[in-house]
Design an enzyme around this catalytic site. Structure first.
Site, PDB file in Angstrom:
ATOM      1  N   GLU A 121       0.829  -1.214   0.000  1.00 50.10           N
ATOM      2  CA  GLU A 121       0.000   0.000   0.000  1.00 50.10           C
ATOM      3  C   GLU A 121       0.862   1.263   0.000  1.00 50.10           C
ATOM      4  O   GLU A 121       0.478   2.281  -0.584  1.00 50.10           O
ATOM      5  CB  GLU A 121      -0.927  -0.010   1.222  1.00 50.10           C
ATOM      6  CG  GLU A 121      -1.918  -1.162   1.258  1.00 50.10           C
ATOM      7  CD  GLU A 121      -2.846  -1.197   0.056  1.00 50.10           C
ATOM      8  OE1 GLU A 121      -3.107  -0.126  -0.537  1.00 50.10           O
ATOM      9  OE2 GLU A 121      -3.303  -2.291  -0.308  1.00 50.10           O
ATOM     10  N   HIS A 124       1.656   2.324  -3.433  1.00 42.85           N
ATOM     11  CA  HIS A 124       0.524   3.055  -4.012  1.00 42.85           C
ATOM     12  C   HIS A 124       0.557   4.515  -3.570  1.00 42.85           C
ATOM     13  O   HIS A 124       0.451   5.432  -4.383  1.00 42.85           O
ATOM     14  CB  HIS A 124      -0.798   2.446  -3.535  1.00 42.85           C
ATOM     15  CG  HIS A 124      -1.204   1.189  -4.217  1.00 42.85           C
ATOM     16  ND1 HIS A 124      -1.195   1.027  -5.575  1.00 42.85           N
ATOM     17  CD2 HIS A 124      -1.664   0.007  -3.710  1.00 42.85           C
ATOM     18  CE1 HIS A 124      -1.628  -0.185  -5.886  1.00 42.85           C
ATOM     19  NE2 HIS A 124      -1.901  -0.831  -4.766  1.00 42.85           N
ATOM     20  N   ASP A 131      -1.936  -1.709  -8.996  1.00 47.79           N
ATOM     21  CA  ASP A 131      -1.965  -3.156  -8.816  1.00 47.79           C
ATOM     22  C   ASP A 131      -1.623  -3.887 -10.108  1.00 47.79           C
ATOM     23  O   ASP A 131      -1.962  -3.438 -11.213  1.00 47.79           O
ATOM     24  CB  ASP A 131      -3.353  -3.600  -8.344  1.00 47.79           C
ATOM     25  CG  ASP A 131      -3.626  -3.189  -6.907  1.00 47.79           C
ATOM     26  OD1 ASP A 131      -2.688  -3.252  -6.098  1.00 47.79           O
ATOM     27  OD2 ASP A 131      -4.773  -2.815  -6.599  1.00 47.79           O
TER      28      ASP A 131
END
Length: 901
Positions: A121, A124, A131
């Site tokens: 995460e 990200h 993803d």
């Protein structure tokens, strides 16, 4: 990291967070090739938890946290996810973990270790990668006409199995219409892998310790990373980030130090108003405006139990009142009585006001840390530099409301350096700008249940003896502490008429009217009726005057969050011709409200306001579902006045006309990137054993926010654009990049669809489209002009926001020479300016028969065929033996019969 105020107190939660970050630090260091680890993590503990000698935060708050711990988001359940709506390589907003994810150890078997999940995460959030799996497209057909699972790297091995409920025969078989496996087929990863990538695909595999790089990136996989990042690997994107510039790997043989943790807790909110009352502005008119706005803030906006003090300044400062805790309406009224009533002397000494505010705050508990200051000034003070360093290092959050464009640059920096909000109010003072700014200064605790919500803010210049009549919707999520506030300019108030949804009438007699400061206020007792309220303001004077009305309210129910709206720009400062992007985020708690009518009003210092309709249609830049983005397409006609002044003001108005706000009305495109795969994706095999199911996720059918119509208004701050030519002669704004191009095949046709861009970014209409195809996505990305051109002479662009559909027949598909191709599109405006190349869409022509299953499929067709051949051979052998036996038996009988004769 910050926990939501409604998260139940649990010491195990803090321990789990620290364990997660510690593990993540070591894993991140290895994954980034010895470049990064976590040195310190700050954990903000909710004020609702017991005090335990925690440190006092400076500018940290829940609303600014990189990571939040809160109740599940309706669509993801306990899946960790990152709110990520920017382009490839752009930072996200925050990571969201639920308490269940952090406390339930059984979920480790589902998601992998928490530290590894955090690094997934974090990539990200920090580096803007996406993803490398796709739950909606788990399989795809390769250029070799084979079925593969969507993954990175393609070296990850496993087998295909099928759920018995979905597959009647229990085997993975091909759907003859799509060429892909039928629904229910899954790829089960082998437990013992040799492939080390990729963290953005499945970090839970023990062998996975790296991001996919250029050498092992799977460019054929139809995942978000390929779509958003033009088929670049995650490591290529990460290496281009600012973090990696001038940061070579650490050459160290010593053990990596574990992170240190700072546990912070803010109790009650402490706010000091610092108000400029110098006579350098428009005298009494300014004081009236200031009094109106500050009084509204004290009586209606600032939260219960907050401590509030007031300081005024001109050439020197004055403490009007020490901090008082708001525990009743009487205290609110007493604080309002200390507001300034008239201007004082000439001169502006901002430092004097701020230093007295620090003195007031320090008397509360000896510290300034975590306090807030609302500084309202025209900022015409050359001495601000003297206290600049002390102010930004004080530990206080400075919110600035600046009048006019003559403010010292340091005033603007106060808010940016301390994490405060900044607002701009024009010199005209003919609207609700100042009131809107005060309404936007809310606690950053995340507790929206106790925050005031601005329902309406509007006004207009009304001619003598004419009426100003409109309606406002009070929805069922609000209604507590509902205020209607009217302001005017002349000596006598207008005639006020207010009708509730049942026809009950409120007039001037029901309003509390202040003749001196030209403000009338009505508080609706109890919970205001939900529905349409109609107000009429009649100018009782011959001369025209500006009449305004503001409506605020709070959540009606302590367990049902109110619908709220947040607004921001993509940046605070900019340079021409780089565009600005306005965002609105509308939701009820952590549930989004989609399909709403959203209007952004950009108010310049001079000239007419610019009105933008914001859409959640996946178009524009960046494409963002569940947000309402719109780029400011600054055509030459607009530029001549829009950026004439350096400081601009953004007010965003939100209105919903539909009777039902349905969270399931539209599926987001990629606002939330999340660690969400079907439960069997996490199973691994030696002996095949399925993992337990993921925590349940609320179905779309259960998410219905039935609130009727509603409206919201919020101020989005201001931004600065520099180096704008006075009168640009040429068009410098191309169409915006198309980001939602998709392709499908029917017979020998390819059907494309996308959202039309504008002629200037996402405004207006493009002139033409240029569509090209290739058998390689990299050719389209790197050499678009050399790819095969598609005839688009029959294609005329629609206006921005419309859905475009176009079909064509590729020669390669017609001859069946090619089964897969890639398509990209470029929009061109009338000035021959080209947009960036769109996302690259994949079109697949399924040509049966084919090698249905990959080599590692347990139930391959070749195996089945061999079995069938084996069975057939066995049958033939048995038949032959039987015939032989019968033949011999017959011969034996004949010989016996002959002997007998």
């Amino acid at each position: 990291l910050a926990a939501h105020p409604r998260v139940p107190e649990d010491p195990k939660l803090l321990a789990s967070i620290q364990d997660m970050i510690t593990e993540a630090s070591f894993y991140l260091f290895s994954a980034t090739k010895n470049r990064f680890y976590f040195r310190n993590a700050k954990i903000l503990i909710p004020p609702t938890w017991k005090a335990n000698n925690y440190e006092k935060p400076k500018q940290e708050s829940y609303d600014k946290a990189d990571v939040i711990v809160a109740a599940p988001y309706w669509k993801h359940g306990d899946d960790p996810y990152t709110l990520q709506y920017g382009e490839c390589g752009k930072m996200g907003k925050y990571i969201h973990f639920t308490p269940t994810f952090l406390l339930n150890d059984k979920l480790i078997a589902v998601y992998g270790s928490r530290g590894r999940v955090f690094v997934h995460e974090w990539a990200h959030l920090r580096w803007g990668v996406f993803d490398e799996y796709d739950s909606d497209r788990p399989f795809y057909i390769t250029g070799q006409n084979r079925v593969e699972v969507t993954r990175c790297s393609s070296n990850l091995t496993g087998i295909y199995v099928c759920e018995k409920k979905s597959c009647t025969e229990g085997n993975c078989v091909i759907n003859q219409l799509t060429g892909l496996f039928i629904e229910g087929c899954a790829f089960i990863h082998e437990r013992n892998q040799t492939a080390a990538a990729s963290i953005m695909y499945m970090q839970s595999l023990s062998s996975v310790a790296e991001f996919c790089d250029e050498s092992n990136h799977n460019r054929e996989a139809p995942n978000m990373q390929n779509r958003m990042c033009d088929y670049r690997s995650t490591w290529e994107v990460i290496m281009k980030s600012m973090d990696f510039k001038n940061n070579p790997p650490l050459n160290t043989t010593s053990l990596l130090p574990p992170p240190t943790f700072s546990l912070l807790q803010k109790r009650d909110r402490v706010v000091c108003l610092v108000l400029d009352v110098s006579n350098s502005k428009d005298g009494t008119n300014w004081i009236n405006q200031l009094h109106q706005a500050a009084e509204l803030y004290l009586l209606q906006i600032v939260e219960e139990n907050s401590y509030v003090g007031i300081v005024t300044f001109s050439h020197s400062g004055e403490i009007k009142t020490q901090l008082r805790q708001i525990v009743s309406n009487d205290i609110r009224g007493q604080l309002a009585s200390f507001l300034p009533t008239a201007p004082t002397s000439e001169g502006t000494n901002v430092c004097a006001g701020l230093q007295l505010a620090f003195e007031v705050i320090r008397k509360h508990d000896g510290s300034i840390y975590g306090s807030e200051i609302i500084l309202v000034t025209d900022g015409e003070d050359s001495g601000v530099k003297k206290c600049f360093s002390d102010v930004i290092n004080s530990g206080s959050v400075i919110h600035t409301i600046v009048l006019g464009q003559s403010a010292a640059k340091e005033i603007e920096q106060f808010s940016r350096e301390t994490g405060g909000l900044n607002f701009f109010v024009s010199d005209r003072l003919i609207s609700n700008d100042l009131i809107d700014a005060f309404c936007g200064i809310l606690s950053g605790s995340g507790d929206t249940f106790n925050q005031s919500i601005q329902i309406e803010s509007t006004g207009e210049s009304t001619q003598g003896y004419k009426q100003f009549r409109r309606t406002v919707t009070i929805d069922s999520t609000v209604g507590r502490d509902t205020f209607f506030v009217v302001t005017w300019q002349t000596t006598e108030p207008p005639k006020i008429t207010l009708l509730d949804p049942h026809g009950k009438n409120y007039t001037n007699e029901n309003f509390s009217i202040d003749i001196i400061f030209h403000i009338a206020r009505l508080q609706i007792p109890g919970i205001a009726e939900a529905g349409m309220w109609t107000y009429t303001l009649t100018n009782t004077h011959l001369s025209p005057q500006v009449l305004t009305i503001t409506v605020t309210s709070r959540a009606a129910n302590s367990t049902i969050p109110a619908i709220t709206v947040k607004a921001h720009m993509n940046r605070d400062t900019n340079y021409y011709p780089s565009p600005m992007v306005a965002y609105a985020q509308v939701g009820q708690g952590l549930s989004p409200v989609l399909g709403a009518n959203v209007t952004a009003i950009i108010e310049p210092e001079n000239g007419d306001p610019i009105i933008l309709e914001l859409f959640d249609n996946g178009a524009g830049f960046p494409k963002a579902g569940e947000l309402y983005p719109m780029g400011l397409a600054l055509s030459p006609k607009k530029c001549s006045y829009f950026f004439r002044k350096e400081i601009e003001f953004l007010a965003l108005h939100y209105m919903r006309d539909h009777q039902t706000a349905c969270c399931n009305a539209m599926e987001s495109c990629f606002v939330y990137t999340r660690l969400r795969r079907k439960w069997y994706d996490r199973a691994m095999w030696g002996t095949i054993q399925m993992n337990g199911p993921r925590p349940s996720v609320t179905s779309n059918d259960d998410i219905q926010i039935k609130v009727g119509g509603f409206s919201r208004t919020i101020s989005g701050g201001y931004f600065t654009v520099s180096e704008v030519p006075t009168s640009p002669d040429t068009d410098v704004f191309p169409p915006c990049k198309i980001t939602d191009l998709s392709a499908k095949t029917e017979d020998d046709k390819v059907i494309l669809s996308w959202t039309a861009p504008g002629g200037d970014l996402d405004q207006g209409q493009a002139a033409t489209y240029e569509i090209r195809t290739s058998e390689s996505p990299l050719e389209l990305r790197d050499n678009f002009d050399k790819a095969t051109v598609v005839n688009t002479s029959s294609l005329t662009p629609h206006y921005a926001g419309y859905k475009e559909i176009f079909s064509f027949k590729p020669a390669a598909f017609a001859t069946r020479n090619t089964t897969i191709m890639y398509v990209a599109i470029c929009a061109i405006d009338k000035a021959s300016l080209h947009s960036d190349i769109s996302n690259i869409a994949q079109a697949v022509m399924f040509v049966p028969p084919m090698d249905f299953l990959t080599a590692n499929n347990k139930y391959s067709v070749s195996t089945i065929i061999l079995i069938l051949f084996g069975l057939l051979a066995t049958v033939c052998l048995i038949t032959s033996v039987t015939l032989c036996v019968l033949k011999k038996r017959r011969k034996c009988l004949l010989e016996t019969a002959t002997k007998l004769l």
